[in-house]
Write a protein that holds these residues in place. Structure first.
Motif, mmCIF file in Angstrom:
data_model
loop_
_atom_site.group_PDB
_atom_site.id
_atom_site.type_symbol
_atom_site.label_atom_id
_atom_site.label_comp_id
_atom_site.label_asym_id
_atom_site.label_seq_id
_atom_site.Cartn_x
_atom_site.Cartn_y
_atom_site.Cartn_z
ATOM 1 N N GLY A 39 -59.812 -23.466 163.197
ATOM 2 C CA GLY A 39 -60.842 -22.582 162.685
ATOM 3 C C GLY A 39 -62.083 -23.403 162.363
ATOM 4 N N LEU A 40 -63.165 -22.727 162.072
ATOM 5 C CA LEU A 40 -64.433 -23.403 161.812
ATOM 6 C C LEU A 40 -64.324 -24.442 160.708
ATOM 7 N N SER A 41 -63.858 -24.045 159.542
ATOM 8 C CA SER A 41 -63.796 -24.976 158.407
ATOM 9 C C SER A 41 -62.857 -26.144 158.677
ATOM 10 N N GLN A 42 -61.689 -25.858 159.189
ATOM 11 C CA GLN A 42 -60.723 -26.920 159.470
ATOM 12 C C GLN A 42 -61.273 -27.897 160.508
ATOM 13 N N GLY A 43 -61.927 -27.383 161.538
ATOM 14 C CA GLY A 43 -62.511 -28.242 162.566
ATOM 15 C C GLY A 43 -63.613 -29.126 162.017
ATOM 16 N N VAL A 44 -64.463 -28.545 161.177
ATOM 17 C CA VAL A 44 -65.546 -29.324 160.575
ATOM 18 C C VAL A 44 -64.982 -30.439 159.700
ATOM 19 N N VAL A 45 -64.025 -30.095 158.849
ATOM 20 C CA VAL A 45 -63.447 -31.085 157.939
ATOM 21 C C VAL A 45 -62.776 -32.211 158.710
ATOM 22 N N LYS A 46 -61.950 -31.867 159.675
ATOM 23 C CA LYS A 46 -61.226 -32.899 160.440
ATOM 24 C C LYS A 46 -62.191 -33.821 161.192
ATOM 25 N N CYS A 47 -63.208 -33.241 161.824
ATOM 26 C CA CYS A 47 -64.161 -34.051 162.584
ATOM 27 C C CYS A 47 -65.016 -34.925 161.670
ATOM 28 N N MET A 48 -65.411 -34.401 160.509
ATOM 29 C CA MET A 48 -66.175 -35.213 159.563
ATOM 30 C C MET A 48 -65.339 -36.371 159.028
ATOM 31 N N LEU A 49 -64.079 -36.102 158.724
ATOM 32 C CA LEU A 49 -63.209 -37.173 158.232
ATOM 33 C C LEU A 49 -62.937 -38.216 159.317
ATOM 34 N N ALA A 50 -62.798 -37.780 160.552
ATOM 35 C CA ALA A 50 -62.604 -38.731 161.651
ATOM 36 C C ALA A 50 -63.842 -39.618 161.804
ATOM 37 N N ALA A 51 -65.021 -39.013 161.756
ATOM 38 C CA ALA A 51 -66.262 -39.796 161.850
ATOM 39 C C ALA A 51 -66.384 -40.749 160.666
ATOM 40 N N PHE A 52 -66.046 -40.271 159.484
ATOM 41 C CA PHE A 52 -66.095 -41.112 158.286
ATOM 42 C C PHE A 52 -65.178 -42.321 158.433
ATOM 43 N N SER A 53 -63.985 -42.111 158.987
ATOM 44 C CA SER A 53 -63.058 -43.238 159.172
ATOM 45 C C SER A 53 -63.630 -44.281 160.127
ATOM 46 N N LEU A 54 -64.323 -43.819 161.176
ATOM 47 C CA LEU A 54 -64.945 -44.769 162.112
ATOM 48 C C LEU A 54 -66.060 -45.554 161.433
ATOM 49 N N LEU A 55 -66.831 -44.902 160.592
ATOM 50 C CA LEU A 55 -67.884 -45.603 159.856
ATOM 51 C C LEU A 55 -67.287 -46.613 158.880
ATOM 52 N N CYS A 56 -66.137 -46.293 158.300
ATOM 53 C CA CYS A 56 -65.471 -47.241 157.408
ATOM 54 C C CYS A 56 -64.961 -48.464 158.166
ATOM 55 N N VAL A 57 -64.561 -48.279 159.411
ATOM 56 C CA VAL A 57 -64.162 -49.432 160.235
ATOM 57 C C VAL A 57 -65.368 -50.361 160.414
ATOM 58 N N ILE A 58 -66.542 -49.799 160.649
ATOM 59 C CA ILE A 58 -67.765 -50.612 160.747
ATOM 60 C C ILE A 58 -68.037 -51.289 159.400
ATOM 61 N N GLY A 59 -67.756 -50.590 158.303
ATOM 62 C CA GLY A 59 -67.963 -51.160 156.969
ATOM 63 C C GLY A 59 -67.119 -52.384 156.697
ATOM 64 N N ILE A 60 -65.991 -52.529 157.361
ATOM 65 C CA ILE A 60 -65.168 -53.732 157.187
ATOM 66 C C ILE A 60 -65.954 -54.950 157.642
ATOM 67 N N ARG A 61 -66.712 -54.810 158.702
ATOM 68 C CA ARG A 61 -67.513 -55.929 159.212
ATOM 69 C C ARG A 61 -68.848 -56.053 158.479
ATOM 70 N N TYR A 62 -69.460 -54.926 158.148
ATOM 71 C CA TYR A 62 -70.782 -54.909 157.512
ATOM 72 C C TYR A 62 -70.704 -54.153 156.179
ATOM 73 N N PRO A 63 -70.068 -54.734 155.171
ATOM 74 C CA PRO A 63 -69.821 -53.979 153.938
ATOM 75 C C PRO A 63 -71.086 -53.542 153.198
#
Length: 135
Positions: A39-63
């Protein structure tokens, strides 16, 4: 700009790693394979959290460069706790789903503990912003 200690940099890296690993275990399996459309809300939440996790991976290198990602995480969780969880708790309407989300949000307490506050003040409060007009 104040010097950030190596301990503080590793603390930030640990925060980014905890977030990235947690989301890799919880969110990514459902992103990679889900049987039915979201559904709309579930899709938005899951995709935002997935993107956030990728940004956190970058944060490991560039805190330090990725601090705004942690600001966002701390801000939305704090707002949610104040606007949703606290009133529900005060009114006695706290159900299992609100309690579960509140517990997940309270994990954000590690963010201010790891945050290099002197650097944050110098970089994001005292430093002049970028110009608004052509030079």
């Amino acid at each position: 700009m104040p010097q950030v200690s190596l301990f503080r940099l590793y603390s930030l890296r640990a925060v980014y790693l905890i977030i990235a690993l947690g989301l890799a275990l919880v969110v990514w399996p459902s992103v990679i394979q889900h049987a039915e459309p979201w559904g709309l809300s579930q899709g938005v939440v899951k995709c935002m959290l997935a993107a956030f996790s990728l940004l956190c991976v970058i944060g490991i290198r560039y805190p330090l460069q990725m601090l705004p990602v942690l600001f966002w995480e701390l801000a939305w969780k704090s707002i949610w706790l104040l606007i949703v969880a606290l009133p529900a708790w005060q009114s006695g309407a706290m159900d299992d789903s609100i309690m579960g989300t509140a517990m997940e949000c309270m994990v954000a307490i590690i963010i201010p503990l790891a945050m290099p506050w002197q650097y944050v003040v110098a970089r994001y409060i005292r430093q002049p912003g970028d110009r608004w007009r052509a030079a």
